[in-house]
Scaffold this active site. Structure first.
Site, PDB file in Angstrom:
ATOM      1  N   LYS A  35      65.472  26.847   4.278  1.00 39.13           N
ATOM      2  CA  LYS A  35      66.821  26.772   4.801  1.00 39.13           C
ATOM      3  C   LYS A  35      66.839  26.511   6.314  1.00 39.13           C
ATOM      4  O   LYS A  35      67.517  25.598   6.786  1.00 39.13           O
ATOM      5  CB  LYS A  35      67.479  28.118   4.483  1.00 39.13           C
ATOM      6  N   THR A  36      66.073  27.311   7.051  1.00 37.10           N
ATOM      7  CA  THR A  36      66.075  27.138   8.499  1.00 37.10           C
ATOM      8  C   THR A  36      65.522  25.771   8.878  1.00 37.10           C
ATOM      9  O   THR A  36      66.029  25.097   9.771  1.00 37.10           O
ATOM     10  CB  THR A  36      65.244  28.246   9.169  1.00 37.10           C
ATOM     11  N   ASP A 220      74.897  28.856   9.398  1.00 39.17           N
ATOM     12  CA  ASP A 220      73.815  29.479   8.636  1.00 39.17           C
ATOM     13  C   ASP A 220      74.378  30.685   7.879  1.00 39.17           C
ATOM     14  O   ASP A 220      75.341  31.302   8.327  1.00 39.17           O
ATOM     15  CB  ASP A 220      72.745  29.946   9.640  1.00 39.17           C
ATOM     16  N   GLU A 221      73.784  31.029   6.749  1.00 35.43           N
ATOM     17  CA  GLU A 221      74.205  32.215   5.982  1.00 35.43           C
ATOM     18  C   GLU A 221      75.709  32.209   5.723  1.00 35.43           C
ATOM     19  O   GLU A 221      76.393  33.220   5.939  1.00 35.43           O
ATOM     20  CB  GLU A 221      73.842  33.509   6.729  1.00 35.43           C
ATOM     21  N   GLN A 251      72.427  35.599  -2.422  1.00 36.33           N
ATOM     22  CA  GLN A 251      71.931  36.507  -1.389  1.00 36.33           C
ATOM     23  C   GLN A 251      73.064  37.126  -0.583  1.00 36.33           C
ATOM     24  O   GLN A 251      72.846  37.585   0.539  1.00 36.33           O
ATOM     25  CB  GLN A 251      70.960  35.779  -0.465  1.00 36.33           C
ATOM     26  N   ARG A 608      61.408  38.488  -1.443  1.00 36.49           N
ATOM     27  CA  ARG A 608      60.689  38.605  -0.169  1.00 36.49           C
ATOM     28  C   ARG A 608      59.193  38.467  -0.387  1.00 36.49           C
ATOM     29  O   ARG A 608      58.429  38.247   0.539  1.00 36.49           O
ATOM     30  CB  ARG A 608      60.931  39.974   0.509  1.00 36.49           C
TER      31      ARG A 608
END
Length: 721
Positions: A35-36, A220-221, A251, A608
């Site tokens: 994503k980043t 983002d997010e 998420q 994670r």
DNA sequence: TTCGAGGCGGTTTTT
DNA sequence: CCGCCTCGAA
């Protein structure tokens, strides 16, 4: 321009997102799907290929950490500083905006930001002013009400009490609190966003200026945005179809603080010209981990739908461990960590223990200390949240703006200078009656010599101290801070205190002076007069509370809540306490939507893990001082049996020593043994007592709960495994 | 102003 | 059970 550097490292879906032509884009980015990378490469693409000037780009994140990381990676890939680009958190950017448009926003030039603690104190003071009993009107609730309203963009005048006296009172508190903020030039976190939104909404000229400027808006997010943040984005974007939103509905774990996953859905409705890209290839976890995580999250009905996959192998099975009690659980985890370190060569900080509630960390810490394994706990008090730092900041705030009541309250008698509640109450009444700040009320009272001589003397000294520093506030900030420490003798006060952390506190105060100096050195090019520099340092302190850990680089086992694990990854992950009422938490059980959020939280925890994932629960656990026999979490049942393997620990040592209870039963049933009952199904033996015909066993059944059974009648058979 | 007893509540946390 | 907070006494 050579674009290969930008697009070569990307997979097809990532490339599609990064190179998309104008229009609104929604990138559904699964955990570990890069994503980043997509955000960073998108910015690089806009600048290098589409020739967008940096100042035309706005990139928003939720945490300062994410903003810093994005900034650093953009600068790395572009090999140049990002210039006029706006990269930051919603709050940071709103602050920047309001500092530039304080007049349009109706704020004083050097408005001060209230953090959660300041806000809480001010709310309590408001309750007091309204003569409301805290027992009946809990300040936490009032604060929650105010924040929730602000998050939804609502002012007191928009609110209707609906004939509900409780609500009516809450609205009154909101109104009174807000006017206290206005009097002191104080802005809480929610107000930053709300005020920025109102300026954009009501001032067409300002709105157009920013709409013209920001040709590209990246978020983002996105699943974590609340109503006001989404409204703010909509105003900024106008009808330019220039939104590039990255998020993952699976998420979304911050619904309880106003985040609205629905924004993802409404975005597609609000903006017709939107295309969706799914990033489903995962570069983090093994196939087995993804299989189990996918299966779990599939139990959530309202999803946009997404299935993570990997090109890498299946890896180790996911391991599950049923501990006898919480100590057994902790010992198992630490034993495994030891093995992974000694046998497999992992570093300590490659192992993470994730839990639902902070209270769970304690036992793990104790066992880690016993085992002499270094560890690091995330969360907790951060630098700018420490009492001594806040005390010192209160003085700095008064120098910047003496009308700051929150700072006045804090500083006026810290260290104690004989200004007790009597004097304070008088000042509060005066200030409230005159509609002014405490500072003005204090000066007024002194002028009119309305105070008792002792109090007057002390107050005069306090006022003089602040004015003296104000008169000389054009010095470097570090000198000002250092002077204030001397003038107030805060260090002496802490050293004298009985508290054995006095020395620590003094060191923190010294570190504050360093921090101020560093801040000033880093921002010196931005000029601004001394007052501006002080105001911007204070904003920095409020918006970025700093690191909690003194030594974040230490190689220790990582302990944190599931919430703080979001966005991180670890080779070895232990997800502990998978029990009904703990995880999912009891307070979320009655609401299906909150239950879904718990499930997403579990999903976040699982994803994670890179190489190895352990899921543990205890058959018996102390909760609030009581012994409980929790059922294994429903989430365990929702996972497939296939790549999940039950492990047995060497748990003999952690069982309670048999005394009156806990004998081995006659027919050889042992504590911790799995048994099967014709009606109740499978369970685990927790306790035994008596002999012969009266022998009884306590069994914790997966479905039926905990029961005492008389052995002679119950047809218990040892279960498989 | 400081200390201790007693009451109460007890997810998650950033900004 | 533990930690936080309030309140009352010295």
């Amino acid at each position: 321009m050579d674009i290969s550097e930008i697009i070569d490292p990307l997979n097809p879906a990532q490339r599609e997102a990064v190179t998309a032509e104008s229009g609104n884009r929604l990138v559904l980015a699964g955990a570990g799907s890069g994503k980043t990378r997509v955000l960073v490469h998108r910015v690089a693409w806009l600048i290098r290929v589409e020739q967008a000037p940096p100042w035309a780009i706005l990139a928003v994140t939720f945490t300062n950490k994410a903003a810093r990381e994005m900034k650093a990676r953009i600068e790395e890939i572009l090999a140049t500083p990002i210039g006029g680009m706006w990269v930051g958190t919603f709050h940071g950017l709103a602050n920047r905006f309001l500092r530039a448009h304080w007049q349009e926003a109706g704020l004083p030039h050097s408005f001060q930001i209230l953090d959660a603690d300041d806000q809480y104190r001010l709310i309590r003071r408001t309750l007091k002013a309204l003569e409301l009993d805290e027992a009946r009107w809990p300040p936490r609730r009032a604060m929650g009400f105010v924040n929730q309203c602000k998050d939804e963009g609502l002012r007191p005048r928009h609110l209707d009490d609906e004939g509900d006296p409780y609500r009516k009172r809450m609205i009154a508190i909101y109104r009174e609190y807000q006017s206290a903020c206005e009097r002191g030039g104080l802005v809480d976190f929610g107000e930053l966003l709300l005020r920025a939104h109102e300026v954009l909404r009501e001032q067409a000229a300002v709105r157009h200026q920013y709409q013209e400027r920001f040709a590209h808006i990246l978020v983002d997010e996105f699943q974590d945005t609340n109503a006001i943040q989404y409204a703010w984005l909509r105003l900024l974007s106008g009808d330019h179809d220039n939104l590039f939103l990255v998020g993952d509905d699976d998420q979304s774990i911050y619904g309880w603080r106003g985040a609205r996953v629905e924004n993802i859905q409404s975005f597609q409705k609000d903006y017709a010209n939107t295309t969706v890209v799914r990033l489903e290839q995962n570069y983090r976890s093994t196939g087995n981990i993804l299989t189990v995580a996918n299966a779990l999250i599939a139990h959530n009905p309202s999803r946009l739908g997404k299935r993570l996959w990997t090109n890498d192998g299946a890896g180790e099975p996911v391991r599950q461990f049923a501990a006898f009690n919480e100590l057994d659980e902790a010992r198992f985890v630490i034993e495994r960590i030891r093995q992974h370190i000694q046998v497999d060569g992992y570093r300590r900080d490659e192992c993470a223990i994730l839990y639902r509630t902070t209270a769970q960390s304690r036992l793990f810490e104790e066992v880690l200390i016993q085992a002499e394994i270094p560890y690091r706990v995330y969360g907790g008090l951060r630098f700018f949240e420490r009492a001594e730092i806040r005390d010192a900041l209160a003085y700095l705030r008064l120098v910047a703006n003496p009308d700051d009541d929150a700072a006045f309250e804090r500083a006026v008698n810290t260290p104690p200078r004989g200004l007790g509640p009597r004097t304070l109450d008088l000042l509060r009444d005066q200030a409230r009656a005159a509609g002014t700040s405490l500072w003005r009320a204090a000066r007024d009272q002194l002028e009119r010599e309305a105070l008792a001589p002792r109090a007057a003397k002390a107050l005069r000294a306090f006022v003089a101290l602040i004015e003296q520093q104000r008169a000389r506030s054009d010095r470097p900030l570090a000198a000002l801070a250092a002077d204030l420490l001397v003038a107030t003798d805060l260090p002496g006060f802490y050293l004298k205190g009985k508290d054995d952390r006095g020395q620590d506190r003094v060191e923190n105060l010294e570190q504050l002076v360093d921090t101020v100096a560093r801040f000033e050195a880093e921002t010196s090019e931005d000029e601004g007069d001394a007052g501006d520099r002080l105001a911007s340092f204070l904003a920095h302190a409020a918006l970025e509370a700093g690191e909690a850990q003194a030594d974040p680089d230490a190689d220790g086992v990582q302990l944190m809540t599931l919430h703080s694990a979001k966005g991180l990854e670890f080779p070895i992950v232990f997800l502990v306490g998978l029990e009904e009422r703990l995880f999912p938490h009891s307070l979320s059980l009655d609401d299906p939507r909150r239950l879904e959020e718990e499930r997403r939280l579990c999903y976040v925890g699982m994803t994670r893990a890179m190489h190895q994932l352990y899921l543990t629960h205890a058959e018996k656990r102390h909760l609030h001082g009581k012994e409980t026999y929790p059922q294994p979490s429903r989430f365990l049942r929702e996972m497939p049996t296939e790549p999940v393997e039950s492990v047995r620990g060497s748990r003999a040592q952690s069982r309670p020593t048999p005394q009156r209870h806990g004998q081995e039963a006659d027919d050889g049933l042992r504590l911790g043994q799995r048994v099967c009952h014709p009606t109740f199904g499978e369970g685990v033996v927790l306790d035994c007592e008596g002999r012969g015909a009266s022998a009884r066993v306590q069994v914790n059944f997966a479905d039926a709960g905990t029961k005492w059974l008389v052995l002679a009648y119950a047809k218990l058979a040892p279960a498989a495994q």
